[in-house]
Design a protein around this motif. Structure first.
Motif, PDB file in Angstrom:
ATOM      1  N   UNK A   1     -27.590 -27.818 -18.865  1.00 50.63           N
ATOM      2  CA  UNK A   1     -27.359 -29.240 -18.717  1.00 50.63           C
ATOM      3  C   UNK A   1     -26.359 -29.491 -17.572  1.00 50.63           C
ATOM      4  N   UNK A   2     -26.000 -30.710 -17.333  1.00 55.56           N
ATOM      5  CA  UNK A   2     -25.154 -31.043 -16.169  1.00 55.56           C
ATOM      6  C   UNK A   2     -23.729 -30.526 -16.300  1.00 55.56           C
ATOM      7  N   UNK A   3     -23.322 -30.120 -17.491  1.00 56.13           N
ATOM      8  CA  UNK A   3     -21.978 -29.587 -17.681  1.00 56.13           C
ATOM      9  C   UNK A   3     -21.940 -28.061 -17.658  1.00 56.13           C
ATOM     10  N   UNK A   4     -23.100 -27.440 -17.371  1.00 58.38           N
ATOM     11  CA  UNK A   4     -23.145 -25.994 -17.290  1.00 58.38           C
ATOM     12  C   UNK A   4     -23.345 -25.312 -18.621  1.00 58.38           C
ATOM     13  N   UNK A   5     -23.631 -26.090 -19.645  1.00 54.15           N
ATOM     14  CA  UNK A   5     -23.882 -25.497 -20.952  1.00 54.15           C
ATOM     15  C   UNK A   5     -25.379 -25.451 -21.201  1.00 54.15           C
ATOM     16  N   UNK A   6     -25.749 -24.818 -22.261  1.00 50.02           N
ATOM     17  CA  UNK A   6     -27.172 -24.765 -22.604  1.00 50.02           C
ATOM     18  C   UNK A   6     -27.679 -23.338 -22.567  1.00 50.02           C
ATOM     19  N   UNK A   7     -28.986 -23.211 -22.565  1.00 52.61           N
ATOM     20  CA  UNK A   7     -29.582 -21.877 -22.560  1.00 52.61           C
ATOM     21  C   UNK A   7     -29.206 -21.126 -21.290  1.00 52.61           C
ATOM     22  N   UNK A   8     -28.879 -19.877 -21.454  1.00 48.13           N
ATOM     23  CA  UNK A   8     -28.468 -19.080 -20.302  1.00 48.13           C
ATOM     24  C   UNK A   8     -29.517 -18.084 -19.872  1.00 48.13           C
ATOM     25  N   UNK A   9     -30.402 -17.716 -20.734  1.00 49.10           N
ATOM     26  CA  UNK A   9     -31.404 -16.725 -20.385  1.00 49.10           C
ATOM     27  C   UNK A   9     -32.409 -16.565 -21.506  1.00 49.10           C
ATOM     28  N   UNK A  10     -33.243 -15.573 -21.344  1.00 48.64           N
ATOM     29  CA  UNK A  10     -34.262 -15.301 -22.345  1.00 48.64           C
ATOM     30  C   UNK A  10     -33.608 -14.786 -23.622  1.00 48.64           C
ATOM     31  N   UNK A  11     -34.142 -15.173 -24.743  1.00 53.21           N
ATOM     32  CA  UNK A  11     -33.631 -14.688 -26.016  1.00 53.21           C
ATOM     33  C   UNK A  11     -34.104 -13.266 -26.299  1.00 53.21           C
ATOM     34  N   UNK A  12     -35.300 -12.935 -25.832  1.00 54.74           N
ATOM     35  CA  UNK A  12     -35.867 -11.616 -26.065  1.00 54.74           C
ATOM     36  C   UNK A  12     -36.199 -11.002 -24.706  1.00 54.74           C
ATOM     37  N   UNK A  13     -35.710  -9.833 -24.449  1.00 55.09           N
ATOM     38  CA  UNK A  13     -35.979  -9.162 -23.183  1.00 55.09           C
ATOM     39  C   UNK A  13     -37.416  -8.659 -23.132  1.00 55.09           C
ATOM     40  N   UNK A  14     -38.021  -8.635 -21.956  1.00 52.54           N
ATOM     41  CA  UNK A  14     -39.417  -8.194 -21.842  1.00 52.54           C
ATOM     42  C   UNK A  14     -39.642  -6.743 -22.266  1.00 52.54           C
ATOM     43  N   UNK A  15     -38.613  -5.927 -22.303  1.00 56.85           N
ATOM     44  CA  UNK A  15     -38.782  -4.534 -22.694  1.00 56.85           C
ATOM     45  C   UNK A  15     -38.811  -4.341 -24.208  1.00 56.85           C
ATOM     46  N   UNK A  16     -38.448  -5.352 -24.980  1.00 55.87           N
ATOM     47  CA  UNK A  16     -38.420  -5.242 -26.426  1.00 55.87           C
ATOM     48  C   UNK A  16     -39.788  -5.566 -27.035  1.00 55.87           C
ATOM     49  N   UNK A  17     -40.113  -4.943 -28.182  1.00 54.42           N
ATOM     50  CA  UNK A  17     -41.444  -5.133 -28.768  1.00 54.42           C
ATOM     51  C   UNK A  17     -41.752  -6.559 -29.198  1.00 54.42           C
ATOM     52  N   UNK A  18     -40.774  -7.339 -29.551  1.00 55.54           N
ATOM     53  CA  UNK A  18     -41.013  -8.692 -30.024  1.00 55.54           C
ATOM     54  C   UNK A  18     -41.226  -9.712 -28.921  1.00 55.54           C
ATOM     55  N   UNK A  19     -41.214  -9.278 -27.662  1.00 50.61           N
ATOM     56  CA  UNK A  19     -41.331 -10.203 -26.537  1.00 50.61           C
ATOM     57  C   UNK A  19     -42.729 -10.835 -26.483  1.00 50.61           C
ATOM     58  N   UNK A  20     -43.748 -10.029 -26.756  1.00 52.04           N
ATOM     59  CA  UNK A  20     -45.120 -10.538 -26.701  1.00 52.04           C
ATOM     60  C   UNK A  20     -45.583 -10.921 -28.106  1.00 52.04           C
ATOM     61  N   UNK A  21     -46.440 -11.911 -28.179  1.00 47.72           N
ATOM     62  CA  UNK A  21     -46.985 -12.339 -29.459  1.00 47.72           C
ATOM     63  C   UNK A  21     -48.108 -11.398 -29.880  1.00 47.72           C
ATOM     64  N   UNK A  22     -48.528 -11.511 -31.139  1.00 47.31           N
ATOM     65  CA  UNK A  22     -49.645 -10.694 -31.622  1.00 47.31           C
ATOM     66  C   UNK A  22     -50.909 -10.995 -30.826  1.00 47.31           C
ATOM     67  N   UNK A  23     -51.099 -12.242 -30.486  1.00 47.16           N
ATOM     68  CA  UNK A  23     -52.272 -12.630 -29.712  1.00 47.16           C
ATOM     69  C   UNK A  23     -52.256 -11.972 -28.332  1.00 47.16           C
ATOM     70  N   UNK A  24     -51.106 -11.955 -27.688  1.00 46.28           N
ATOM     71  CA  UNK A  24     -50.999 -11.315 -26.371  1.00 46.28           C
ATOM     72  C   UNK A  24     -51.217  -9.812 -26.463  1.00 46.28           C
ATOM     73  N   UNK A  25     -50.709  -9.176 -27.523  1.00 45.01           N
ATOM     74  CA  UNK A  25     -50.943  -7.735 -27.702  1.00 45.01           C
ATOM     75  C   UNK A  25     -52.418  -7.457 -27.952  1.00 45.01           C
ATOM     76  N   UNK A  26     -53.079  -8.315 -28.719  1.00 44.55           N
ATOM     77  CA  UNK A  26     -54.507  -8.148 -28.981  1.00 44.55           C
ATOM     78  C   UNK A  26     -55.300  -8.291 -27.684  1.00 44.55           C
ATOM     79  N   UNK A  27     -54.971  -9.300 -26.878  1.00 39.25           N
ATOM     80  CA  UNK A  27     -55.649  -9.488 -25.589  1.00 39.25           C
ATOM     81  C   UNK A  27     -55.488  -8.254 -24.706  1.00 39.25           C
ATOM     82  N   UNK A  28     -54.305  -7.670 -24.732  1.00 38.87           N
ATOM     83  CA  UNK A  28     -54.057  -6.474 -23.932  1.00 38.87           C
ATOM     84  C   UNK A  28     -54.889  -5.297 -24.427  1.00 38.87           C
TER      85      UNK A  28
END
Length: 175
Positions: A43-70
């Protein structure tokens, strides 16, 4: 979702239900709506989300649907590596459930795990896998991967008119 390969002309395209927009409809311009939430993380005061909650290297990053597509793309890629030219132009689609599932359940008929649709004048052949039906038949991720590959091999063999065992040497062989 597309996967390109070192062989020119081969792509695996998964069905995207959101891609079928009506004629004449367009996405609202970003200038009219302002920046999207992802582009405006802080937001305009510099607060808010800072980054991704789940890193792309972790198993929970992709959904079941995305894993199935892969998994479907990996199996299709494996078959293309083995067979090559006969599989050019084949589209592999993923749907949640088959059409008329309620009637199949009422008739006590097992739901199909996949469907082969022959080529038409407008487009090439389409092999559709039903994600929910296949996931219900499996107990673990390894079983799911094996079953996805088996269904892809069966429907591709149906398309080519050959036995599934001749199409892929590891068909129905569990590791």
């Amino acid at each position: 979702m597309q996967s390109s390969h070192h062989v020119p002309g081969f792509t695996v395209r998964l069905a995207d239900p959101e891609s079928g927009q009506q004629a004449g409809s367009s996405k609202p311009s970003e200038s009219r709506l302002g920046k999207s939430f992802r582009a405006r993380r802080r937001n305009r005061h510099g607060r808010g989300l800072r980054g991704e909650l789940m890193l792309p290297t972790l198993p929970g990053y992709r959904t079941r649907s995305e894993r199935f597509d892969e998994m479907v793309m990996d199996s299709a890629q494996r078959l293309h590596d083995i067979w090559g030219k006969p599989l050019d132009g084949v589209r592999f689609a993923v749907d949640e459930i088959p059409q008329g599932l309620e009637q199949l359940v009422a008739d006590r008929t097992p739901a199909p795990m996949g469907l082969y649709e022959p080529a038409t004048a407008d487009e090439g052949p389409v092999i559709t896998l039903y994600r929910r039906v296949i996931e219900q038949a499996c107990g673990s991720r390894e079983e799911l991967q094996d079953l996805v590959h088996d269904v892809v091999v069966e429907r591709t063999a149906e398309m080519l008119g050959v036995a599934p065992e001749t199409l892929d040497p590891v068909y129905r062989r569990r590791y």
